[in-house]
Scaffold this motif. Sequence first.
Motif, short mmCIF file in Angstrom:
data_model
loop_
_atom_site.label_atom_id
_atom_site.label_comp_id
_atom_site.label_asym_id
_atom_site.label_seq_id
_atom_site.Cartn_x
_atom_site.Cartn_y
_atom_site.Cartn_z
N ALA A 123 -17.08 55.51 53.02
CA ALA A 123 -15.92 54.65 53.21
C ALA A 123 -14.72 55.27 52.50
N TYR A 124 -13.58 55.24 53.16
CA TYR A 124 -12.33 55.80 52.63
C TYR A 124 -11.64 54.77 51.74
N ILE A 125 -11.04 55.24 50.66
CA ILE A 125 -10.30 54.36 49.75
C ILE A 125 -8.81 54.61 49.98
N PRO A 126 -8.09 53.65 50.57
CA PRO A 126 -6.67 53.86 50.81
C PRO A 126 -5.86 53.71 49.53
N GLY A 127 -4.64 54.24 49.54
CA GLY A 127 -3.75 54.10 48.40
C GLY A 127 -3.94 55.18 47.36
N ILE A 128 -3.21 55.02 46.28
CA ILE A 128 -3.24 56.02 45.21
C ILE A 128 -4.02 55.45 44.04
N GLY A 129 -5.03 56.19 43.59
CA GLY A 129 -5.79 55.83 42.41
C GLY A 129 -6.81 54.73 42.64
N HIS A 130 -7.95 54.87 41.96
CA HIS A 130 -8.96 53.83 41.99
C HIS A 130 -9.84 54.01 40.76
N SER A 131 -10.62 52.99 40.45
CA SER A 131 -11.50 53.07 39.28
C SER A 131 -12.93 52.71 39.68
N LEU A 132 -13.34 53.10 40.88
CA LEU A 132 -14.68 52.76 41.34
C LEU A 132 -15.71 53.68 40.72
N GLN A 133 -16.83 53.08 40.32
CA GLN A 133 -17.96 53.83 39.79
C GLN A 133 -19.22 53.35 40.50
N GLU A 134 -20.35 53.93 40.11
CA GLU A 134 -21.61 53.53 40.73
C GLU A 134 -21.91 52.05 40.46
N HIS A 135 -22.64 51.44 41.38
CA HIS A 135 -23.12 50.06 41.30
C HIS A 135 -22.01 49.02 41.34
N GLN A 136 -20.79 49.39 41.69
CA GLN A 136 -19.75 48.39 41.87
C GLN A 136 -19.76 47.92 43.32
N PRO A 146 -8.15 59.67 60.63
CA PRO A 146 -8.06 60.67 61.68
C PRO A 146 -8.36 62.09 61.24
N ASP A 147 -8.06 62.44 60.00
CA ASP A 147 -8.25 63.83 59.60
C ASP A 147 -9.50 64.07 58.77
N CYS A 148 -10.36 63.06 58.64
CA CYS A 148 -11.62 63.24 57.90
C CYS A 148 -12.79 62.91 58.82
N PRO A 149 -13.58 63.90 59.22
CA PRO A 149 -14.70 63.62 60.10
C PRO A 149 -15.83 62.92 59.36
N GLY A 150 -16.50 62.01 60.04
CA GLY A 150 -17.65 61.32 59.46
C GLY A 150 -17.33 60.04 58.73
N ILE A 151 -16.06 59.72 58.53
CA ILE A 151 -15.70 58.49 57.84
C ILE A 151 -15.43 57.42 58.88
N LYS A 152 -16.26 56.36 58.88
CA LYS A 152 -16.14 55.30 59.89
C LYS A 152 -15.76 53.96 59.29
N TYR A 153 -15.63 53.89 57.98
CA TYR A 153 -15.31 52.63 57.32
C TYR A 153 -14.17 52.85 56.34
N ILE A 154 -13.42 51.76 56.06
CA ILE A 154 -12.31 51.80 55.12
C ILE A 154 -12.50 50.65 54.14
N CYS A 155 -12.34 50.95 52.85
CA CYS A 155 -12.48 49.92 51.81
C CYS A 155 -11.26 48.99 51.85
N ILE A 156 -11.49 47.72 51.54
CA ILE A 156 -10.42 46.73 51.48
C ILE A 156 -10.06 46.54 50.01
N ARG A 157 -8.79 46.78 49.70
CA ARG A 157 -8.36 46.69 48.30
C ARG A 157 -8.10 45.24 47.91
N GLY A 158 -8.37 44.93 46.64
CA GLY A 158 -8.11 43.60 46.11
C GLY A 158 -9.27 42.64 46.27
N VAL A 159 -10.42 43.13 46.74
CA VAL A 159 -11.59 42.28 46.91
C VAL A 159 -12.72 42.88 46.08
N HIS A 160 -13.47 42.02 45.38
CA HIS A 160 -14.59 42.42 44.51
C HIS A 160 -14.11 43.38 43.43
#
Length: 170
Positions: A123-136, A146-160
């Motif tokens: 899953a792609y993370i839109p925007g600038i910067g993130h603090s995601l780690q394992e088990h989150q 469009p320019d990254c093959p194999g990515i079919k999902y996009i993360c939604i920011r501001g949730v969880h």
Amino acid sequence: MLRALAQRCATQALENGFRQPIAVPIRTYALSSAAARVDSPVVGAANQQSPTAYIQHRGMTINQKLKKKNPLLKPRMRAEDKKQPQYKGVVIKPLIVNPKKPNSGNRKAVRVRLTSINKEAIAYIPGIGHSLQEHQIVLVRHGKVPDCPGIKYICIRGVHDLKHEEKRTK
């Protein structure tokens, strides 16, 4: 082989007096490995005008089978077929993905295990910067980068556990 079969049908038709249709079994082989060998009857009947019998082929030719999909095989269920707008997932590993040829830069992405369909995806993370780690926990939606093959999902920011994008200061 077909010539011998046609001659056999013609002799049977002459013996029957051109009245009864002749059933001749011919073995046909399915092209897919899932389908087994099928015995399909090919029915021929003697023509009243000519003494030779004709054969009606009920099966498809090889070229028709190659062009047309097998109607007996059902399509596999995909995640998109379940019509869920979003999926909840657990982050397995944060990634950095390189885009395709004309573009450059590093795209931030995560490998996610989608809990509702038991599937791993990137899953792609839109925007600038993130603090995601394992088990989150993140919420993802369908969408492609469009320019990254194999990515079919996009993360939604501001949730969880994925925070909103911070405001840029000038």
